[in-house]
Design an enzyme around this catalytic site. Sequence first.
Site: not given
Ligand code: PGA
Length: 257
Positions: A13-15, A99, A101, A171, A177, A217, A238-239
Amino acid sequence: MKKNVRKAIIAGNWKMNKTRPEAKALLEELKPLVADVKGVEIVACVPFTNLETALAATEGTNIKIGAENCHFEKSGAFTGEISADMLAEMGVEYVVLGHSERRQYFNETDETVNKRTKAALAAGLKPIVCVGELLWERECNITEEVIARQIKLDFFAISAEDVKKCVIAYEPVWAIGTGKTATAEQAEEVCAFIRAQLAKLYSEDVAEAVTIQYGGSMNAGNAEELVSKTNVDGGLIGGASLKAPDFTTIIKAAENG
Ligand code: PGA
């Protein structure tokens, strides 16, 4: 228990990251690293502006492309929004929905996540539906109530046949994050609980068929332990998905998991 019946899916998930040249460079770096991977579905969920670039860069490879959201209406006066049909027409296969966010910063609710999931399914997309509790909710010991409610509402009036086309990403919001990962035991506990809810709402057969990912994470160092768990069928990353070598390590962990 029956991990061999479900496909492991590792999705990035590149956001809100990467311009088109950067997206192309990341995918070009990733392609040879994962070319020989079998038994794991590899997905990159990228910003709308990168979809065309990503689809072209991954054509003929084992990397599938996903979007990070879609609107629930087919078309119309929704300035700034993208419909599921628009994504499907491009050749996009997956779409991340609900998600945390989106829920937190853009006021998405279980009701609109449900509508988006239906719209995505109707367009032939595979939704990756995200659920997860806040830190406060975990501390109050209501994680299971929160998850049960989300599963019930997000999949309301969605048929068993359609649910099987969905991926669920567990999640925990406090782990996204933050560098704070759930322990493998916590991830397994909630993923197993989600599967039990699916068995209750649908059937044992449906519950065993749905891929349930962990996200929050997840990285090159902890992926192996997380995906080794019976009910953790992959990850939403994500990251760490923004670094090709790290993402590859996670994919290879799922291949062995
Ligand atoms: P993260 O994000 O791996 O950076 O914690 C995960 C996600 O939001 O899908």
